[in-house]
Motif scaffolding. Structure first.
Motif, PDB file in Angstrom:
ATOM      1  N   VAL A  54     -20.415  27.821 -83.001  1.00  0.00           N
ATOM      2  CA  VAL A  54     -21.835  27.695 -82.619  1.00  0.00           C
ATOM      3  C   VAL A  54     -22.052  26.540 -81.817  1.00  0.00           C
ATOM      4  CG1 VAL A  54     -24.186  26.943 -83.386  1.00  0.00           C
ATOM      5  CG2 VAL A  54     -22.974  28.916 -84.480  1.00  0.00           C
ATOM      6  N   ARG A  72     -15.734  37.645 -80.205  1.00  0.00           N
ATOM      7  CA  ARG A  72     -16.656  38.472 -80.778  1.00  0.00           C
ATOM      8  C   ARG A  72     -15.775  39.126 -81.923  1.00  0.00           C
ATOM      9  NH1 ARG A  72     -18.979  42.279 -76.629  1.00  0.00           N
ATOM     10  NH2 ARG A  72     -18.860  40.832 -75.241  1.00  0.00           N
ATOM     11  N   LYS A  75     -16.004  36.455 -84.629  1.00  0.00           N
ATOM     12  CA  LYS A  75     -17.305  36.160 -85.380  1.00  0.00           C
ATOM     13  C   LYS A  75     -17.432  37.592 -86.212  1.00  0.00           C
ATOM     14  CE  LYS A  75     -19.894  33.856 -81.812  1.00  0.00           C
ATOM     15  NZ  LYS A  75     -21.031  33.700 -80.786  1.00  0.00           N
ATOM     16  N   ALA A  76     -16.912  38.459 -86.239  1.00  0.00           N
ATOM     17  CA  ALA A  76     -17.050  39.724 -86.916  1.00  0.00           C
ATOM     18  C   ALA A  76     -16.207  39.409 -88.295  1.00  0.00           C
ATOM     19  CB  ALA A  76     -16.741  41.095 -86.447  1.00  0.00           C
ATOM     20  N   PHE A  86     -31.019  32.225 -92.768  1.00  0.00           N
ATOM     21  CA  PHE A  86     -30.699  33.228 -92.214  1.00  0.00           C
ATOM     22  C   PHE A  86     -31.382  34.770 -92.556  1.00  0.00           C
ATOM     23  CE2 PHE A  86     -26.133  31.361 -91.197  1.00  0.00           C
ATOM     24  CZ  PHE A  86     -26.859  30.374 -90.633  1.00  0.00           C
ATOM     25  N   TYR A  88     -35.544  36.851 -92.969  1.00  0.00           N
ATOM     26  CA  TYR A  88     -36.653  36.942 -92.562  1.00  0.00           C
ATOM     27  C   TYR A  88     -37.713  37.202 -93.766  1.00  0.00           C
ATOM     28  CZ  TYR A  88     -34.405  37.512 -87.871  1.00  0.00           C
ATOM     29  OH  TYR A  88     -33.699  37.247 -86.679  1.00  0.00           O
ATOM     30  N   TYR A 104     -23.758  43.969 -87.702  1.00  0.00           N
ATOM     31  CA  TYR A 104     -22.465  43.920 -87.889  1.00  0.00           C
ATOM     32  C   TYR A 104     -21.440  45.168 -87.822  1.00  0.00           C
ATOM     33  CZ  TYR A 104     -22.742  38.656 -88.497  1.00  0.00           C
ATOM     34  OH  TYR A 104     -22.831  37.468 -88.240  1.00  0.00           O
TER      35      TYR A 104
ATOM     36  N   ASN B  80     -32.392  31.589 -88.322  1.00  0.00           N
ATOM     37  CA  ASN B  80     -32.240  32.821 -87.859  1.00  0.00           C
ATOM     38  C   ASN B  80     -31.523  32.695 -86.346  1.00  0.00           C
ATOM     39  OD1 ASN B  80     -32.700  34.497 -90.058  1.00  0.00           O
ATOM     40  ND2 ASN B  80     -34.754  34.137 -89.840  1.00  0.00           N
ATOM     41  N   ARG B  82     -29.483  30.395 -85.334  1.00  0.00           N
ATOM     42  CA  ARG B  82     -28.138  30.023 -85.714  1.00  0.00           C
ATOM     43  C   ARG B  82     -27.490  31.272 -86.051  1.00  0.00           C
ATOM     44  NH1 ARG B  82     -25.877  26.455 -90.062  1.00  0.00           N
ATOM     45  NH2 ARG B  82     -23.730  26.386 -89.464  1.00  0.00           N
ATOM     46  N   ALA B  83     -28.205  32.169 -86.891  1.00  0.00           N
ATOM     47  CA  ALA B  83     -27.539  33.325 -87.338  1.00  0.00           C
ATOM     48  C   ALA B  83     -27.488  34.283 -85.991  1.00  0.00           C
ATOM     49  CB  ALA B  83     -28.601  34.183 -88.321  1.00  0.00           C
ATOM     50  N   MET B  84     -28.290  34.095 -84.993  1.00  0.00           N
ATOM     51  CA  MET B  84     -28.012  34.969 -83.624  1.00  0.00           C
ATOM     52  C   MET B  84     -26.588  34.564 -83.033  1.00  0.00           C
ATOM     53  SD  MET B  84     -31.701  35.819 -82.081  1.00  0.00           S
ATOM     54  CE  MET B  84     -32.409  37.147 -82.611  1.00  0.00           C
ATOM     55  N   ALA B  85     -26.559  33.151 -82.965  1.00  0.00           N
ATOM     56  CA  ALA B  85     -25.502  32.566 -82.252  1.00  0.00           C
ATOM     57  C   ALA B  85     -24.123  32.940 -83.006  1.00  0.00           C
ATOM     58  CB  ALA B  85     -25.678  31.112 -82.151  1.00  0.00           C
ATOM     59  N   LEU B  86     -24.264  33.298 -84.278  1.00  0.00           N
ATOM     60  CA  LEU B  86     -22.960  33.629 -85.214  1.00  0.00           C
ATOM     61  C   LEU B  86     -22.830  35.290 -84.989  1.00  0.00           C
ATOM     62  CD1 LEU B  86     -23.646  31.553 -88.233  1.00  0.00           C
ATOM     63  CD2 LEU B  86     -21.688  31.300 -86.895  1.00  0.00           C
ATOM     64  N   MET B  87     -23.786  35.967 -84.495  1.00  0.00           N
ATOM     65  CA  MET B  87     -23.400  37.306 -84.461  1.00  0.00           C
ATOM     66  C   MET B  87     -22.217  38.014 -83.559  1.00  0.00           C
ATOM     67  SD  MET B  87     -27.285  38.791 -84.100  1.00  0.00           S
ATOM     68  CE  MET B  87     -28.515  38.773 -85.812  1.00  0.00           C
ATOM     69  N   PRO B  88     -21.408  38.908 -83.679  1.00  0.00           N
ATOM     70  CA  PRO B  88     -20.437  39.401 -83.000  1.00  0.00           C
ATOM     71  C   PRO B  88     -20.852  40.218 -82.025  1.00  0.00           C
ATOM     72  CG  PRO B  88     -20.490  40.572 -85.037  1.00  0.00           C
ATOM     73  CD  PRO B  88     -21.826  39.602 -85.033  1.00  0.00           C
ATOM     74  N   GLU B 222     -25.806  28.739 -77.856  1.00  0.00           N
ATOM     75  CA  GLU B 222     -25.075  27.622 -78.052  1.00  0.00           C
ATOM     76  C   GLU B 222     -25.746  26.364 -78.500  1.00  0.00           C
ATOM     77  OE1 GLU B 222     -21.672  26.721 -75.809  1.00  0.00           O
ATOM     78  OE2 GLU B 222     -20.956  28.588 -76.002  1.00  0.00           O
ATOM     79  N   ASP B 223     -25.332  25.401 -79.206  1.00  0.00           N
ATOM     80  CA  ASP B 223     -25.994  24.340 -79.564  1.00  0.00           C
ATOM     81  C   ASP B 223     -25.854  23.145 -78.352  1.00  0.00           C
ATOM     82  OD1 ASP B 223     -27.153  24.737 -81.761  1.00  0.00           O
ATOM     83  OD2 ASP B 223     -25.519  23.200 -83.007  1.00  0.00           O
TER      84      ASP B 223
END
Lengths: 238, 223
Positions: A54, A72, A75-76, A86, A88, A104, B80, B82-88, B222-223
């Motif tokens: 990040v 990617r 990340k997976a 994380f 909603y 995912y 969330n 940050r969760a988006m930034a972590l998504m593959p 990214e941060d």
């Protein structure tokens, strides 16, 4: 020799004049459970942000499974659990998990969602909005969300913050299960007892660098505490 | 390839329909603009026809700011973003999902507020008014394509709303000015030969803004 799950090579990070990390190096083998101990502001969260891709280091390099953490494919294989949920609040638990399973690309997502909800004992509340959950329940759902895609590497940033004893016990049991399944786990925590119970190895981070890298086996929390304070005041030990 | 974008779109629309937060706020704000202008200025129908397109777009874009601010504010909640930034996934896909959700919500709001605008300003509906559809579409897409990425930039800061306004207005002004001109032509029934080239220019800006935002979105996360 197999490629380490995680390699941190001379990583430094600064935010302008503020130094967050200085020359941090260590590696974590596949299947290993490593706890990173340190006071608030020592740089633990910054380190996990860099490891998860990040944030980029100012100097040095991080490799996940031998390649760049922002790939990617990497990340997976990764999941992060922190004090941030994380999730909603305006979606139900089921809708949150369905959303993440699509992102995912989780195979047999329906069965997998049922399984993780069952693991965290939230099946009966799956149709309720997350906004109506207690802190403990939300954190349990966070864990379910993180385990949904069966990650190879789990990064846990102070995951016990704000949890009640029941939720802490459940999280510890889940982490033990993940460890038995051969997952690589990196945990940052203040809680030396939990670290001693779960980890194979511990690192002490102080004043933005690693000052102690020790094996956990046979070490009791008091010894870790002594090592922790002597490492903080003394210098580098290994 | 579009799976991520569609998932984000479905999630955002589901949350919006559940709370109706953005659409309601946008609708009430626009209604206030129409009411205030309608009852404050007593002008002839001819003058009204001249100021009506401007009023319509003032209502659209100021209300649209609510939608843009809301779009990434709900991602910031509970980490969330940050969760988006972590998504593959490719950051561009996340951008497309957020762009689509903001655009659809804004178009729905515009469809709801337009009849009120017609009634308040006593405009006559005619077949020629259908030419407003491509104008509103092009103007809205230009506004949201740029607004989505700038909203993602601004959400990292404390003064999100101020920064978004400061960044967005100078860049989006040409599109808004051209959209007002085009709407004026349609509402007054004087669609000249300059109409289509100008509409094409708005469309070209839409394509440029969208493409650049799609390509740059990975860096924004990214941060």
């Amino acid at each position: 020799m197999s490629v380490p799950a995680l390699e941190v090579l001379g990583v430094s990070k600064d935010f302008g004049r503020i130094i967050a990390l200085r020359g941090v190096s260590f590696s974590v083998q596949s299947g290993e459970f490593v706890s990173i101990l340190g006071r608030n502001g020592a740089g633990k969260t910054t380190l996990l942000n860099i490891v998860s891709g990040v944030s980029r280091p100012s100097e040095g390099e991080v490799k996940l499974f031998g390649t760049d953490p922002s790939d990617r494919e990497n990340k997976a294989k990764l999941a992060v659990i922190s004090h941030e949920m994380f999730l909603y609040g305006n979606l139900t638990a089921l809708e949150n998990l369905q959303y993440y399973s699509r992102i995912y690309n989780v195979p047999d997502s329906k069965e997998r969602i049922e399984a993780v909800l069952n693991d965290v004992e939230l099946t009966h509340r799956r149709f309720d909005l997350v906004a109506t959950y207690s802190r403990g329940m939300t954190q349990r759902l966070t864990i379910a969300r993180a385990l949904l895609h069966e990650p190879s590497l789990l990064l846990l940033d102070e995951p016990f913050t704000g949890l009640d004893q029941h939720a802490i016990g459940m999280l510890i049991a889940l982490l033990k299960m993940q460890k038995e399944m051969g997952r690589t786990i990196v945990l940052t925590t203040h809680d030396l007892h939990t670290a001693a119970e779960l980890s194979d190895r511990y690192l002490v981070i102080s004043k933005h660098k690693i000052v102690k890298d020790g094996l956990m086996s046979g070490t009791n929390p008091e010894t870790i505490r002594e090592n922790f304070f002597s490492a903080e005041t003394g210098g580098i030990q290994s | 390839m579009m799976r991520t974008a569609i998932s984000i779109l479905k999630k955002d629309l589901r949350m919006e329909f559940r709370s109706k937060e953005s659409i309601l706020a946008m609708w009430i704000f626009s209604l206030l603009i129409f009411v205030i202008f309608n009852f404050t200025f007593e002008v002839s129908r001819l003058v009204m026809l001249e100021i009506a397109p401007g009023l319509l777009w003032v209502a659209f874009v100021f209300s649209g700011m609510f939608g843009l601010n809301q779009s990434f504010a709900l991602e910031k909640e509970n980490g969330n973003l940050r969760a988006m930034a972590l998504m593959p996934v490719d950051g561009g896909q996340i951008y497309v999902g957020k762009f689509l959700s903001v655009t659809i919500i804004m178009l729905m709001f515009e469809a709801l507020i337009f009849p009120i605008f017609i009634i308040f300003y006593d405009l006559h509906l005619s077949l020629g008014m259908f030419k407003l559809i491509p104008v509103i579409l092009a103007g809205t897409i230009g506004f949201t394509s740029l607004g989505t990425i700038l909203s993602a930039v601004a959400v990292h800061t404390r003064n999100q709303q101020i920064l978004l306004s400061l960044l967005l207005w100078p860049l989006v002004s040409p599109i808004i000015i051209w959209s007002v001109t085009l709407s004026g032509m349609v509402l007054s029934g004087e669609v000249t030969e300059a109409f289509y080239p100008l509409l094409l220019r708005v469309g070209a800006f839409d394509v440029i803004f969208f493409t650049l935002s799609y390509m740059l979105f990975d860096f924004i996360l990214e941060d």
